[in-house]
Scaffold this active site. Structure first.
Site, short mmCIF file in Angstrom:
data_model
loop_
_atom_site.label_atom_id
_atom_site.label_comp_id
_atom_site.label_asym_id
_atom_site.label_seq_id
_atom_site.Cartn_x
_atom_site.Cartn_y
_atom_site.Cartn_z
N GLN A 101 0.70 -0.13 4.62
CA GLN A 101 1.97 0.58 4.79
C GLN A 101 2.64 0.21 6.11
O GLN A 101 2.02 0.27 7.18
CB GLN A 101 1.76 2.09 4.74
N GLN A 129 4.69 -3.47 1.95
CA GLN A 129 4.39 -2.17 1.35
C GLN A 129 5.14 -1.06 2.08
O GLN A 129 5.20 -1.03 3.31
CB GLN A 129 2.88 -1.90 1.40
N ASP A 130 5.74 -0.15 1.28
CA ASP A 130 6.44 1.03 1.84
C ASP A 130 7.61 0.63 2.75
O ASP A 130 7.78 1.19 3.83
CB ASP A 130 5.46 1.91 2.62
N ASP A 149 5.03 0.03 -3.84
CA ASP A 149 5.71 1.31 -3.54
C ASP A 149 6.79 1.13 -2.48
O ASP A 149 6.93 1.98 -1.59
CB ASP A 149 4.69 2.36 -3.05
N ARG A 209 5.46 4.40 -10.19
CA ARG A 209 4.29 5.23 -10.43
C ARG A 209 4.48 6.53 -9.66
O ARG A 209 5.18 6.56 -8.63
CB ARG A 209 3.01 4.52 -10.01
#
Length: 328
Positions: free
Chosen positions: A138, A160-161, A184, A240
């Site tokens: 992240q 990520q993130d 994500d 998700r």
């Protein structure tokens, strides 16, 4: 140089200076790496904004790479950033979740953010926001808690993130923006509309991980967006559920073949299949396969599609127009 040429040179010099002055007059502050503005750092310009000012403070940011970990406090409302160009006005940092702070503690996802937006009515145009930590878990480029936040022609770069629309009651509008990442890379609680944006999937993963509150009517809404990437074919899920009532919609978007035929993943939370709202409407492209989607997602009818308007989603806020408080 003869006298005539000298006079012409002087004339154009005066005109250029006058033109710059006129342009400069339309901004409250100018940030310049070259040192010919009001400030050389973006944070210094933010700090100069009067607390709880009711009028808009416009900050013009010249081209350059500004490596700063920025904070727009809750007391700095009605702030607008205008970049000189989206490709060359770059606000960047490189923290990540597992990085240790001075006390030897992991920063965490929130701590990795390069820009914290707490103030309401923030607008940014023509700017790149990026986290350059790389594929290390992240690593957030921008985290938004403030309400009525508007990004136009901006870029959000990371892995990520990347983008964290955090505030539970925050409304955010992204118009003609570019957002890239892996896992994500658009995640959080906020109500956010992505209108004519390019969403770029860099590797196998998930575009969204919404954590919408149960009573919040809309989560992430993608309108007329282009979803593509360098990820292998059929390796990316549309979303998700980070939390059980995640709400995400892809409406009239172009989905490339990077999107998995089943579209959505339950994050190994079987119970979430009963509570999430994952919907699509008239998407096109190789990744638009409604007959192969998971059974617990939904293809909107034309009547259902009608509720996905900016007026309904934003409940009294019109992006790009001044918001008038109903109380002191």
């Amino acid at each position: 140089m003869n006298r005539k040429s000298l006079l012409i040179l002087i004339f154009f010099s005066v005109v250029c200076q006058w033109s710059f002055a006129r342009t400069n007059d339309s901004y409250d502050f100018v940030v310049s790496k070259k040192g010919d503005g009001d400030f050389t750092t973006v944070q210094a310009a933010i700090n100069a904004v009067p607390d709880f000012r009711k009028q808009t403070t416009t900050i013009y940011i010249e081209n350059g790479v500004y490596k700063e970990k920025l904070v727009l406090p809750a007391s700095k409302n009605n702030v607008t950033f205008i970049g000189e160009s989206a490709d060359s006005t770059i606000i960047t940092y490189d923290d990540y979740a597992s990085k240790k702070n001075r006390f030897g503690e992991e920063m965490g996802t929130t701590g990795s953010s390069g820009f914290y937006i707490f103030g309401n009515d923030f607008t940014a145009k023509n700017i790149t926001f990026r986290n350059t930590a790389g594929p290390v878990g992240q690593a957030v480029a921008v985290r938004i808690l403030g309400d009525r936040v508007f990004f136009e022609n901006c870029r959000f770069l990371g892995f990520q993130d990347t983008l964290y629309p955090y505030g539970e009651n925050s409304r955010q509008y992204y118009k003609n923006c570019y957002i890239e990442g892996t896992v994500d890379f658009i995640f959080g609680w906020s109500t956010a509309v992505f209108d004519h944006c390019h969403i770029f999937c860099k590797s196998p993963g998930y575009v969204t991980a919404a954590s919408t509150m149960k009573d919040t009517p809309f989560g992430f809404v993608f309108l007329h967006c282009d979803i593509s990437g360098s990820a292998p074919a059929h390796s990316v899920y549309l979303g998700r559920p980070w939390r059980p009532y995640a709400k995400t919609a892809f409406i009239e978007c172009k989905l490339s073949d990077v999107i998995k035929p089943e579209g959505w993943f339950n994050w190994n939370k079987k119970e979430a299949e009963k509570t999430v709202t994952y919907v699509e409407y008239k998407n096109t492209g190789a990744g638009a396969t409604p007959d192969k989607r998971v059974s617990w997602s939904h293809q909107l009818t034309a009547k259902e599609r009608q509720k996905y308007t900016l007026e309904n989603i934003f409940r009294g806020w019109t992006p790009g127009q001044p918001f008038k408080e109903k109380h002191r």
